[in-house]
Write a protein that holds these residues in place. Structure first.
Motif, PDB file in Angstrom:
ATOM      1  N   GLY A 144      41.203  44.145  50.963  1.00  0.00           N
ATOM      2  CA  GLY A 144      41.891  43.105  50.322  1.00  0.00           C
ATOM      3  C   GLY A 144      41.540  42.538  49.327  1.00  0.00           C
ATOM      4  O   GLY A 144      41.828  41.903  48.144  1.00  0.00           O
ATOM      5  N   MET A 145      39.991  42.137  49.581  1.00  0.00           N
ATOM      6  CA  MET A 145      39.044  41.983  48.398  1.00  0.00           C
ATOM      7  C   MET A 145      38.905  42.649  47.223  1.00  0.00           C
ATOM      8  O   MET A 145      38.915  42.299  45.944  1.00  0.00           O
ATOM      9  CB  MET A 145      37.578  41.711  48.949  1.00  0.00           C
ATOM     10  CG  MET A 145      37.318  40.588  49.951  1.00  0.00           C
ATOM     11  SD  MET A 145      35.770  40.877  50.728  1.00  0.00           S
ATOM     12  CE  MET A 145      34.688  40.786  49.520  1.00  0.00           C
ATOM     13  N   ALA A 146      38.914  44.089  47.162  1.00  0.00           N
ATOM     14  CA  ALA A 146      39.043  44.807  46.154  1.00  0.00           C
ATOM     15  C   ALA A 146      40.452  44.685  45.515  1.00  0.00           C
ATOM     16  O   ALA A 146      40.538  44.774  44.308  1.00  0.00           O
ATOM     17  CB  ALA A 146      38.683  46.317  46.638  1.00  0.00           C
ATOM     18  N   ARG A 147      41.457  44.494  46.088  1.00  0.00           N
ATOM     19  CA  ARG A 147      42.783  44.795  45.640  1.00  0.00           C
ATOM     20  C   ARG A 147      42.746  43.264  44.849  1.00  0.00           C
ATOM     21  O   ARG A 147      43.466  43.234  43.650  1.00  0.00           O
ATOM     22  CB  ARG A 147      43.717  44.453  46.849  1.00  0.00           C
ATOM     23  CG  ARG A 147      45.221  44.214  46.297  1.00  0.00           C
ATOM     24  CD  ARG A 147      45.702  45.504  45.695  1.00  0.00           C
ATOM     25  NE  ARG A 147      47.366  44.851  45.352  1.00  0.00           N
ATOM     26  CZ  ARG A 147      47.711  44.682  44.065  1.00  0.00           C
ATOM     27  NH1 ARG A 147      46.956  44.215  43.165  1.00  0.00           N
ATOM     28  NH2 ARG A 147      48.876  44.293  43.820  1.00  0.00           N
ATOM     29  N   LEU A 148      42.320  42.171  45.316  1.00  0.00           N
ATOM     30  CA  LEU A 148      42.516  40.908  44.582  1.00  0.00           C
ATOM     31  C   LEU A 148      41.657  41.181  43.301  1.00  0.00           C
ATOM     32  O   LEU A 148      41.921  40.400  42.221  1.00  0.00           O
ATOM     33  CB  LEU A 148      42.102  39.836  45.477  1.00  0.00           C
ATOM     34  CG  LEU A 148      42.000  38.458  44.804  1.00  0.00           C
ATOM     35  CD1 LEU A 148      43.364  38.080  44.235  1.00  0.00           C
ATOM     36  CD2 LEU A 148      41.666  37.225  45.954  1.00  0.00           C
ATOM     37  N   ALA A 149      40.464  41.690  43.562  1.00  0.00           N
ATOM     38  CA  ALA A 149      39.418  41.614  42.422  1.00  0.00           C
ATOM     39  C   ALA A 149      40.013  42.510  41.236  1.00  0.00           C
ATOM     40  O   ALA A 149      39.607  42.057  40.234  1.00  0.00           O
ATOM     41  CB  ALA A 149      38.063  42.432  42.710  1.00  0.00           C
ATOM     42  N   GLU A 150      40.971  43.317  41.286  1.00  0.00           N
ATOM     43  CA  GLU A 150      41.646  44.074  40.334  1.00  0.00           C
ATOM     44  C   GLU A 150      42.267  43.235  39.460  1.00  0.00           C
ATOM     45  O   GLU A 150      42.314  43.303  38.187  1.00  0.00           O
ATOM     46  CB  GLU A 150      42.630  44.911  40.871  1.00  0.00           C
ATOM     47  CG  GLU A 150      42.088  46.347  41.346  1.00  0.00           C
ATOM     48  CD  GLU A 150      43.244  47.492  41.653  1.00  0.00           C
ATOM     49  OE1 GLU A 150      43.195  48.479  41.280  1.00  0.00           O
ATOM     50  OE2 GLU A 150      44.215  47.016  42.131  1.00  0.00           O
ATOM     51  N   VAL A 151      42.925  42.012  40.029  1.00  0.00           N
ATOM     52  CA  VAL A 151      43.764  41.331  39.096  1.00  0.00           C
ATOM     53  C   VAL A 151      43.339  39.784  38.692  1.00  0.00           C
ATOM     54  O   VAL A 151      43.314  39.242  38.013  1.00  0.00           O
ATOM     55  CB  VAL A 151      45.276  40.973  39.559  1.00  0.00           C
ATOM     56  CG1 VAL A 151      45.818  42.505  39.702  1.00  0.00           C
ATOM     57  CG2 VAL A 151      45.108  40.577  41.187  1.00  0.00           C
ATOM     58  N   ARG A 152      42.321  39.259  39.928  1.00  0.00           N
ATOM     59  CA  ARG A 152      41.524  37.823  39.609  1.00  0.00           C
ATOM     60  C   ARG A 152      40.339  38.243  40.012  1.00  0.00           C
ATOM     61  O   ARG A 152      39.484  37.558  41.039  1.00  0.00           O
ATOM     62  CB  ARG A 152      42.106  37.064  40.601  1.00  0.00           C
ATOM     63  CG  ARG A 152      43.535  36.584  40.182  1.00  0.00           C
ATOM     64  CD  ARG A 152      43.662  35.751  38.789  1.00  0.00           C
ATOM     65  NE  ARG A 152      42.624  34.750  38.735  1.00  0.00           N
ATOM     66  CZ  ARG A 152      43.066  33.516  38.944  1.00  0.00           C
ATOM     67  NH1 ARG A 152      44.420  33.232  39.253  1.00  0.00           N
ATOM     68  NH2 ARG A 152      42.270  32.441  38.966  1.00  0.00           N
ATOM     69  N   PRO A 153      39.209  38.878  39.234  1.00  0.00           N
ATOM     70  CA  PRO A 153      37.835  39.356  39.487  1.00  0.00           C
ATOM     71  C   PRO A 153      37.240  37.981  39.508  1.00  0.00           C
ATOM     72  O   PRO A 153      35.961  37.872  40.063  1.00  0.00           O
ATOM     73  CB  PRO A 153      37.514  40.059  38.307  1.00  0.00           C
ATOM     74  CG  PRO A 153      38.439  39.866  37.239  1.00  0.00           C
ATOM     75  CD  PRO A 153      39.757  39.703  37.846  1.00  0.00           C
ATOM     76  N   ASP A 154      37.452  36.918  38.874  1.00  0.00           N
ATOM     77  CA  ASP A 154      36.980  35.663  38.775  1.00  0.00           C
ATOM     78  C   ASP A 154      36.814  34.906  40.049  1.00  0.00           C
ATOM     79  O   ASP A 154      35.832  34.317  40.505  1.00  0.00           O
ATOM     80  CB  ASP A 154      37.551  34.491  37.831  1.00  0.00           C
ATOM     81  CG  ASP A 154      38.993  34.409  38.049  1.00  0.00           C
ATOM     82  OD1 ASP A 154      39.965  35.360  38.228  1.00  0.00           O
ATOM     83  OD2 ASP A 154      39.461  33.270  38.092  1.00  0.00           O
ATOM     84  N   LEU A 155      37.898  35.140  40.956  1.00  0.00           N
ATOM     85  CA  LEU A 155      37.975  34.544  42.113  1.00  0.00           C
ATOM     86  C   LEU A 155      37.318  35.314  43.219  1.00  0.00           C
ATOM     87  O   LEU A 155      37.019  34.871  44.456  1.00  0.00           O
ATOM     88  CB  LEU A 155      39.436  34.502  42.687  1.00  0.00           C
ATOM     89  CG  LEU A 155      40.275  33.740  41.914  1.00  0.00           C
ATOM     90  CD1 LEU A 155      41.672  33.547  42.346  1.00  0.00           C
ATOM     91  CD2 LEU A 155      39.669  32.309  41.712  1.00  0.00           C
ATOM     92  N   VAL A 156      36.740  36.617  42.991  1.00  0.00           N
ATOM     93  CA  VAL A 156      35.985  37.357  43.902  1.00  0.00           C
ATOM     94  C   VAL A 156      34.513  37.579  43.715  1.00  0.00           C
ATOM     95  O   VAL A 156      33.852  38.638  44.298  1.00  0.00           O
ATOM     96  CB  VAL A 156      36.477  38.825  44.186  1.00  0.00           C
ATOM     97  CG1 VAL A 156      36.298  39.519  45.448  1.00  0.00           C
ATOM     98  CG2 VAL A 156      38.111  38.477  44.000  1.00  0.00           C
ATOM     99  N   GLN A 157      34.072  36.882  42.765  1.00  0.00           N
ATOM    100  CA  GLN A 157      32.724  37.027  42.452  1.00  0.00           C
ATOM    101  C   GLN A 157      31.715  36.548  43.680  1.00  0.00           C
ATOM    102  O   GLN A 157      30.582  37.242  43.923  1.00  0.00           O
ATOM    103  CB  GLN A 157      32.129  35.894  41.430  1.00  0.00           C
ATOM    104  CG  GLN A 157      32.664  36.368  39.842  1.00  0.00           C
ATOM    105  CD  GLN A 157      32.168  37.645  39.366  1.00  0.00           C
ATOM    106  OE1 GLN A 157      30.883  37.937  39.685  1.00  0.00           O
ATOM    107  NE2 GLN A 157      33.067  38.492  39.059  1.00  0.00           N
ATOM    108  N   GLN A 158      32.231  35.768  44.682  1.00  0.00           N
ATOM    109  CA  GLN A 158      31.355  35.531  45.639  1.00  0.00           C
ATOM    110  C   GLN A 158      31.196  36.623  46.756  1.00  0.00           C
ATOM    111  O   GLN A 158      30.450  36.671  47.433  1.00  0.00           O
ATOM    112  CB  GLN A 158      32.040  34.424  46.471  1.00  0.00           C
ATOM    113  CG  GLN A 158      31.331  33.737  47.802  1.00  0.00           C
ATOM    114  CD  GLN A 158      32.388  32.853  48.597  1.00  0.00           C
ATOM    115  OE1 GLN A 158      33.336  32.346  48.065  1.00  0.00           O
ATOM    116  NE2 GLN A 158      32.121  32.580  49.721  1.00  0.00           N
TER     117      GLN A 158
END
Length: 231
Positions: A144-158
């Protein structure tokens, strides 16, 4: 009249097909929360492609619901969170993947819930106390984190430290998820070198990406991640 049982059976038939999104659209004349029920149950489907397409269909439907009624979409997110809570008595199979796909498809939900998703993968000293002890569930969080990072990497920097740690995991699928995520959120020379080190890992993996369940190798995924890498 579309019932839970009939929709579940129909979904299980067409979700593995190439035109599954078109067929799903036909059900959007119904109340969307009614559509989500059968999809939720198919997260437990024994056939891998049915299960994964249910994740994608769940995300699409939640994003559509958010356009109509944001509070109802939030309720669905909270239901997924409850299923990941030990007090619920449920195991939560498919819940973190569905949360990640929903956030990837709806930016408003992503802004509100991304920290919660990431916290499931972070041990208490780094996270918010939501760490999932059950490794198979955490693997769903990593996806789920990798999927989200594809489109919103700014939100997954943590989640960057988590992706780096995954590269050393004994499970090749977990390493593959680390490569996938790091290719989206990495930004330093250290991150770049970590990806380069994975080019020698020829372990075969099956990974669900772009709505497809595909065979690959960590070497191939590392090459793709290096192309996406943005210093």
């Amino acid at each position: 009249m579309a019932t839970f049982r009939s929709m579940k059976q129909e979904f299980s038939i067409f979700l593995p097909q190439d035109d599954w999104q078109t067929q799903l659209e036909a059900y959007y004349t119904l109340p969307l929360r009614k559509v989500l029920g059968p999809l939720f149950s198919l997260l437990l489907a024994p056939e891998p492609l049915v299960k994964w397409r249910a994740v994608s269909a769940f995300g699409l439907t939640v994003a559509r619901l958010a356009e109509q009624d944001m509070e109802s979409a939030r309720v669905i997110m909270r239901r997924l969170m409850w299923n990941l809570n030990e007090e619920s008595g449920a195991i939560g199979w498919g819940a973190p993947e569905s949360m990640g796909d929903s956030l990837a498809r709806c930016s408003r939900l992503a802004v509100e819930f991304h920290r919660i998703l990431i916290s499931y993968a972070q041990e208490p000293e780094r996270g918010d106390g939501n760490y999932l002890d059950h490794e198979p569930l955490r693997r769903g969080v990593y996806w789920g984190m990798a999927r989200l990072a594809e489109v919103r990497p700014d939100l997954v920097q943590q989640g960057l430290p988590t992706f780096l740690e995954l590269l050393a995991d004994a499970d090749p699928v977990v390493r593959a998820l680390g490569v996938w995520g790091l290719g989206s959120v990495g930004s330093t020379e250290e991150d770049l070198n970590a990806l380069r080190s994975m080019l020698a890992d020829q372990s075969p993996v099956m990974l669900y990406r772009n709505d497809q369940l595909l065979d690959s190798t960590i070497t191939t995924l590392a090459r793709e991640a290096l192309v996406r890498f943005k210093p």
